[in-house]
Design a protein around this motif. Structure first.
Motif, short mmCIF file in Angstrom:
data_model
loop_
_atom_site.label_atom_id
_atom_site.label_comp_id
_atom_site.label_asym_id
_atom_site.label_seq_id
_atom_site.Cartn_x
_atom_site.Cartn_y
_atom_site.Cartn_z
N VAL A 187 15.45 3.03 -6.25
CA VAL A 187 15.49 4.47 -5.96
C VAL A 187 16.55 4.69 -4.90
O VAL A 187 16.63 3.95 -3.91
N TYR A 188 17.34 5.74 -5.08
CA TYR A 188 18.47 6.04 -4.20
C TYR A 188 18.36 7.47 -3.71
O TYR A 188 17.94 8.37 -4.44
N SER A 189 18.73 7.69 -2.45
CA SER A 189 18.81 9.03 -1.89
C SER A 189 20.09 9.12 -1.08
O SER A 189 20.39 8.23 -0.29
N LYS A 225 0.84 -1.21 0.00
CA LYS A 225 0.00 0.00 0.00
C LYS A 225 0.87 1.26 0.00
O LYS A 225 0.57 2.22 -0.69
N ALA A 226 1.93 1.23 0.79
CA ALA A 226 2.83 2.39 0.85
C ALA A 226 3.52 2.63 -0.50
O ALA A 226 3.67 3.76 -0.94
N LEU A 227 3.93 1.54 -1.17
CA LEU A 227 4.55 1.68 -2.49
C LEU A 227 3.58 2.35 -3.46
O LEU A 227 3.98 3.23 -4.24
N GLY A 228 2.31 1.98 -3.40
CA GLY A 228 1.31 2.60 -4.26
C GLY A 228 1.03 4.04 -3.88
O GLY A 228 0.95 4.92 -4.74
N ALA A 229 0.91 4.30 -2.58
CA ALA A 229 0.60 5.65 -2.11
C ALA A 229 1.71 6.65 -2.46
O ALA A 229 1.44 7.82 -2.74
N PRO A 235 9.23 10.86 -0.29
CA PRO A 235 8.65 9.53 -0.47
C PRO A 235 9.57 8.38 -0.08
O PRO A 235 9.13 7.41 0.54
N LEU A 236 10.84 8.47 -0.41
CA LEU A 236 11.76 7.37 -0.11
C LEU A 236 11.94 7.20 1.40
O LEU A 236 11.96 6.08 1.91
N GLN A 237 12.02 8.30 2.13
CA GLN A 237 12.16 8.21 3.58
C GLN A 237 10.89 7.63 4.20
O GLN A 237 10.97 6.80 5.12
N ARG A 238 9.73 8.03 3.70
CA ARG A 238 8.48 7.48 4.23
C ARG A 238 8.37 5.98 3.93
O ARG A 238 7.96 5.20 4.79
N LYS A 283 7.26 5.49 -10.13
CA LYS A 283 7.56 6.72 -10.87
C LYS A 283 8.65 7.55 -10.19
O LYS A 283 9.05 8.58 -10.72
N LEU A 284 9.11 7.12 -9.02
CA LEU A 284 10.13 7.89 -8.30
C LEU A 284 11.47 7.81 -9.01
O LEU A 284 11.84 6.76 -9.54
N GLY A 285 12.20 8.90 -8.96
CA GLY A 285 13.57 8.94 -9.46
C GLY A 285 14.53 9.04 -8.29
O GLY A 285 14.13 9.07 -7.13
#
Length: 78
Positions: free
Chosen positions: A50-52, A13-17, A59-62, A22-24
């Motif tokens: 996805v990398y940060s 669900k989190a991946l969809g939310a 979004p990545l941190q969440r 679509k994340l870069g």
């Protein structure tokens, strides 16, 4: 680590939310220390990573918080 059905559902669900597919990558500049996150997902042959390189809220941190929850782990400093 094994996760149960309820944790798996929370992650999907989190991946969809967060619109994961679509994340870069988020790179705030050159960093040699601090929080670095890499999230890789393989969904029946569909692969995305996805990398940060910084502790920028987004979004990545969440997503990282949701993925770490079943293992009772947290992001550094939290």
């Amino acid at each position: 680590m094994n996760i149960g059905p309820s944790d798996f559902l929370k992650i999907t669900k989190a991946l969809g939310a967060e619109d994961f597919w679509k994340l870069g990558n988020v790179q705030t500049g050159f960093a040699s220390d601090g929080t670095q996150l890499l999230l890789e997902v393989n969904d029946h042959g569909r692969y995305h990573a996805v990398y940060s390189n910084g502790a920028v809220e987004g979004p990545l941190q969440r997503l990282a918080r949701v993925v770490l929850m079943p293992a009772h782990l947290h992001l550094p400093g939290e």
